[in-house]
Design a protein around this motif. Structure first.
Motif, mmCIF file in Angstrom:
data_model
loop_
_atom_site.group_PDB
_atom_site.id
_atom_site.type_symbol
_atom_site.label_atom_id
_atom_site.label_comp_id
_atom_site.label_asym_id
_atom_site.label_seq_id
_atom_site.Cartn_x
_atom_site.Cartn_y
_atom_site.Cartn_z
ATOM 1 N N THR A 280 0.833 -1.213 0.000
ATOM 2 C CA THR A 280 0.000 0.000 0.000
ATOM 3 C C THR A 280 0.861 1.254 0.000
ATOM 4 O OG1 THR A 280 -1.839 -1.105 1.116
ATOM 5 C CG2 THR A 280 -1.751 1.290 1.278
ATOM 6 N N ARG A 281 1.942 1.257 0.763
ATOM 7 C CA ARG A 281 2.776 2.449 0.869
ATOM 8 C C ARG A 281 3.795 2.552 -0.249
ATOM 9 N NH1 ARG A 281 7.345 4.698 2.862
ATOM 10 N NH2 ARG A 281 8.285 2.666 3.269
ATOM 11 N N THR A 282 4.352 1.419 -0.689
ATOM 12 C CA THR A 282 5.462 1.461 -1.649
ATOM 13 C C THR A 282 5.118 0.907 -3.021
ATOM 14 O OG1 THR A 282 6.317 -0.731 -1.063
ATOM 15 C CG2 THR A 282 7.072 1.149 0.265
ATOM 16 N N GLY A 283 4.020 0.150 -3.116
ATOM 17 C CA GLY A 283 3.690 -0.508 -4.377
ATOM 18 C C GLY A 283 4.409 -1.822 -4.572
ATOM 19 N N LEU A 284 5.190 -2.244 -3.577
ATOM 20 C CA LEU A 284 5.972 -3.468 -3.684
ATOM 21 C C LEU A 284 5.364 -4.561 -2.802
ATOM 22 C CD1 LEU A 284 9.563 -1.925 -3.455
ATOM 23 C CD2 LEU A 284 8.269 -2.513 -5.509
ATOM 24 N N LYS A 285 5.080 -5.687 -3.414
ATOM 25 C CA LYS A 285 4.443 -6.785 -2.704
ATOM 26 C C LYS A 285 5.442 -7.892 -2.411
ATOM 27 C CE LYS A 285 0.510 -9.984 -2.895
ATOM 28 N NZ LYS A 285 -0.658 -10.435 -3.684
ATOM 29 N N ALA A 286 5.390 -8.412 -1.198
ATOM 30 C CA ALA A 286 6.210 -9.558 -0.821
ATOM 31 C C ALA A 286 5.488 -10.850 -1.191
ATOM 32 C CB ALA A 286 6.503 -9.524 0.676
ATOM 33 N N SER A 287 6.197 -11.983 -1.091
ATOM 34 C CA SER A 287 5.615 -13.277 -1.449
ATOM 35 C C SER A 287 5.781 -14.267 -0.305
ATOM 36 C CB SER A 287 6.281 -13.842 -2.709
ATOM 37 O OG SER A 287 5.879 -15.183 -2.933
ATOM 38 N N ASN A 288 4.675 -14.604 0.338
ATOM 39 C CA ASN A 288 4.722 -15.605 1.398
ATOM 40 C C ASN A 288 4.950 -17.002 0.842
ATOM 41 O OD1 ASN A 288 4.270 -13.789 3.605
ATOM 42 N ND2 ASN A 288 2.140 -13.627 2.933
ATOM 43 N N GLU A 289 4.524 -17.223 -0.402
ATOM 44 C CA GLU A 289 4.795 -18.522 -1.024
ATOM 45 C C GLU A 289 6.300 -18.773 -1.136
ATOM 46 O OE1 GLU A 289 2.829 -16.210 -2.263
ATOM 47 O OE2 GLU A 289 0.934 -17.059 -3.011
ATOM 48 N N GLU A 290 7.052 -17.731 -1.470
ATOM 49 C CA GLU A 290 8.498 -17.899 -1.597
ATOM 50 C C GLU A 290 9.137 -18.204 -0.244
ATOM 51 O OE1 GLU A 290 10.472 -14.812 -3.833
ATOM 52 O OE2 GLU A 290 8.778 -14.648 -5.218
ATOM 53 N N ILE A 291 8.646 -17.571 0.819
ATOM 54 C CA ILE A 291 9.153 -17.901 2.152
ATOM 55 C C ILE A 291 8.909 -19.381 2.443
ATOM 56 C CG2 ILE A 291 8.835 -17.526 4.626
ATOM 57 C CD1 ILE A 291 10.334 -15.252 3.348
ATOM 58 N N VAL B 157 6.999 1.433 8.750
ATOM 59 C CA VAL B 157 7.127 1.296 7.298
ATOM 60 C C VAL B 157 5.765 1.049 6.650
ATOM 61 C CG1 VAL B 157 8.030 -0.229 5.502
ATOM 62 C CG2 VAL B 157 9.547 0.599 7.298
ATOM 63 N N GLN B 158 4.923 0.258 7.300
ATOM 64 C CA GLN B 158 3.590 -0.011 6.748
ATOM 65 C C GLN B 158 2.589 1.098 7.092
ATOM 66 O OE1 GLN B 158 3.358 -3.960 8.596
ATOM 67 N NE2 GLN B 158 3.300 -4.883 6.552
ATOM 68 N N ASP B 159 3.021 2.055 7.917
ATOM 69 C CA ASP B 159 2.254 3.268 8.210
ATOM 70 C C ASP B 159 0.908 2.957 8.858
ATOM 71 O OD1 ASP B 159 2.015 6.054 8.294
ATOM 72 O OD2 ASP B 159 0.906 6.127 6.407
ATOM 73 N N PHE B 160 0.947 2.244 9.996
ATOM 74 C CA PHE B 160 -0.301 1.965 10.695
ATOM 75 C C PHE B 160 -0.070 1.887 12.201
ATOM 76 C CE2 PHE B 160 1.432 -2.250 10.785
ATOM 77 C CZ PHE B 160 0.740 -2.977 11.754
ATOM 78 N N GLU C 47 6.846 7.190 15.573
ATOM 79 C CA GLU C 47 5.957 6.942 16.709
ATOM 80 C C GLU C 47 5.321 5.561 16.660
ATOM 81 O OE1 GLU C 47 1.827 8.592 18.759
ATOM 82 O OE2 GLU C 47 2.509 9.386 16.836
ATOM 83 N N TYR C 48 5.039 5.062 15.457
ATOM 84 C CA TYR C 48 4.364 3.770 15.355
ATOM 85 C C TYR C 48 5.232 2.619 15.873
ATOM 86 C CZ TYR C 48 0.643 5.925 12.589
ATOM 87 O OH TYR C 48 -0.415 6.695 12.159
ATOM 88 N N PHE D 265 8.127 -17.047 8.750
ATOM 89 C CA PHE D 265 7.064 -16.127 9.134
ATOM 90 C C PHE D 265 6.576 -15.448 7.858
ATOM 91 C CE2 PHE D 265 7.604 -14.807 13.876
ATOM 92 C CZ PHE D 265 7.703 -16.124 14.257
ATOM 93 N N GLY D 266 5.283 -15.230 7.774
ATOM 94 C CA GLY D 266 4.734 -14.500 6.653
ATOM 95 C C GLY D 266 4.679 -13.010 6.949
ATOM 96 N N SER D 267 4.143 -12.252 6.002
ATOM 97 C CA SER D 267 3.892 -10.833 6.207
ATOM 98 C C SER D 267 2.657 -10.445 5.408
ATOM 99 C CB SER D 267 5.085 -9.982 5.775
ATOM 100 O OG SER D 267 4.847 -8.600 6.024
ATOM 101 N N VAL D 268 1.832 -9.603 5.987
ATOM 102 C CA VAL D 268 0.656 -9.110 5.272
ATOM 103 C C VAL D 268 0.595 -7.602 5.422
ATOM 104 C CG1 VAL D 268 -0.626 -11.252 5.635
ATOM 105 C CG2 VAL D 268 -0.936 -9.352 7.225
ATOM 106 N N ASP D 269 0.054 -6.955 4.408
ATOM 107 C CA ASP D 269 -0.171 -5.521 4.440
ATOM 108 C C ASP D 269 -1.481 -5.283 5.189
ATOM 109 O OD1 ASP D 269 -0.913 -2.876 3.874
ATOM 110 O OD2 ASP D 269 0.051 -2.916 1.907
ATOM 111 N N PRO D 270 -1.413 -4.660 6.371
ATOM 112 C CA PRO D 270 -2.635 -4.540 7.183
ATOM 113 C C PRO D 270 -3.720 -3.676 6.573
ATOM 114 C CG PRO D 270 -0.867 -3.214 8.117
ATOM 115 C CD PRO D 270 -0.249 -4.046 7.026
ATOM 116 N N TRP D 271 -3.360 -2.858 5.584
ATOM 117 C CA TRP D 271 -4.345 -1.966 4.970
ATOM 118 C C TRP D 271 -5.235 -2.677 3.950
ATOM 119 C CZ3 TRP D 271 -5.436 2.325 7.284
ATOM 120 C CH2 TRP D 271 -4.454 2.990 8.029
#
Length: 301
Positions: free
Chosen positions: A73-84, A130-133, A176-177, A98-104
């Motif tokens: 959402t912030r950078t336009g770059l998506k990670a891949s949990n399948e690759e992990i 970094v994910q701004d939340f 702050e986050y 560990f996976g990662s998800v964009d909370p937005w």
């Protein structure tokens, strides 16, 4: 040689360390990294390719928790949990995923958390700055409910970050986050079954971090991202005493090599009885790898 017992990988080789904080670039992040031919962040010449990393941890008699950060959402770059999951399957004696998800992403984020569990990943990595939340925003409560229900740990970046450092406005990243209170303390209170790791000594709010560790049974921390000689004295003192069962070794590789971290950790005034807890035993119990503790070999063997 490895066998599988339940959800845990059982390895016949000796394990002395578990590095609970290791970055792997996946999806768009890997493509950008290769396209721009970045110089490796570490200065000791160790490759950050996952195959080479696996060999590095085998030489260290270690295992590593690997993950990426999905900040699409912030950078336009998506990670891949399948690759992990694929790297874990390729090196099951070394890697825990560990996976990662964009909370937005709302409902899609919930579905992705469920998919991470189906892939066999053991936790979810978040970087609030970094994910701004704000983690304690009620809009994200379904994420924490889902992680708790599925038994997935959550790893939150805490404290300052070098992401965006020196760029105008810090690249828009709000430090702050990364503050433990109120963000981590709030969700730890609201979701007592959610197992939380605060990544890094949370400078300049590390005293808040220590207070949470003492107060909330479901919250832990790792020591990654800081060369041990620079870790705040109060963090070392508490890790050596009152919170010795809640602290994990983490390097933040490739930002910091496990070799340097371990060299400097050996120089710290840590009790002999506490060192194996930080380096291996606490993480093994947290990750359900209790066989690594029960069958640990003495250092002389």
């Amino acid at each position: 040689m490895d066998t599988t017992k339940g959800d845990s990988t059982v390895t016949t080789r000796r394990i002395d360390i578990i590095d609970i904080h290791v970055h792997v670039r996946t999806g768009d992040h890997a493509k950008v990294w290769e396209r721009d031919r970045y110089v490796p962040a570490n200065q000791e010449g160790f490759s950050d390719h996952p195959d080479a990393m696996a060999d590095m941890y085998r030489e260290l008699n270690g295992m590593a928790v690997i993950f990426d950060i999905d900040d699409e959402t912030r950078t336009g770059l998506k990670a891949s949990n399948e690759e992990i999951a694929q790297w874990v399957a390729r090196h099951p004696d070394v890697y825990i995923g560990f996976g990662s998800v964009d909370p937005w992403k709302g409902k899609a984020a919930i579905i992705e958390v469920e998919r991470c569990a189906a892939l066999g990943l053991k936790g979810i990595k978040f970087h609030p700055a970094v994910q701004d939340f704000a983690p304690n925003d009620p809009r994200f409560f379904p994420l924490w409910e889902t992680c708790a229900r599925l038994g997935l740990a959550v790893l939150f970046h805490s404290g300052t970050t070098m992401a965006g450092a020196g760029q105008p406005g810090g690249a828009g990243i709000r430090l702050e986050y990364g503050r433990p209170i109120p963000y981590i303390d709030d969700i730890a209170a609201r979701f007592p079954e959610l197992r939380i790791i605060m990544a890094h000594p949370a400078w300049p709010w590390h005293e808040e971090q220590l207070a949470i560790l003492r107060h909330k049974p479901n919250v832990f921390m790792d020591l990654s991202g800081w060369a041990p000689k620079y870790i705040p004295e109060s963090v070392i003192r508490y890790a050596n005493s009152l919170v010795q069962d809640k602290v994990f070794f983490g390097s933040d590789f490739p930002m910091l090599t496990p070799h340097r971290w371990l060299r400097e950790f050996a120089e710290l005034p840590i009790k002999d009885s506490v060192r194996p807890k930080i380096l291996r035993d606490n993480a093994a119990r947290f990750l359900g790898l209790t066989h690594l503790v029960e069958h640990a070999l003495p250092a002389s063997e």
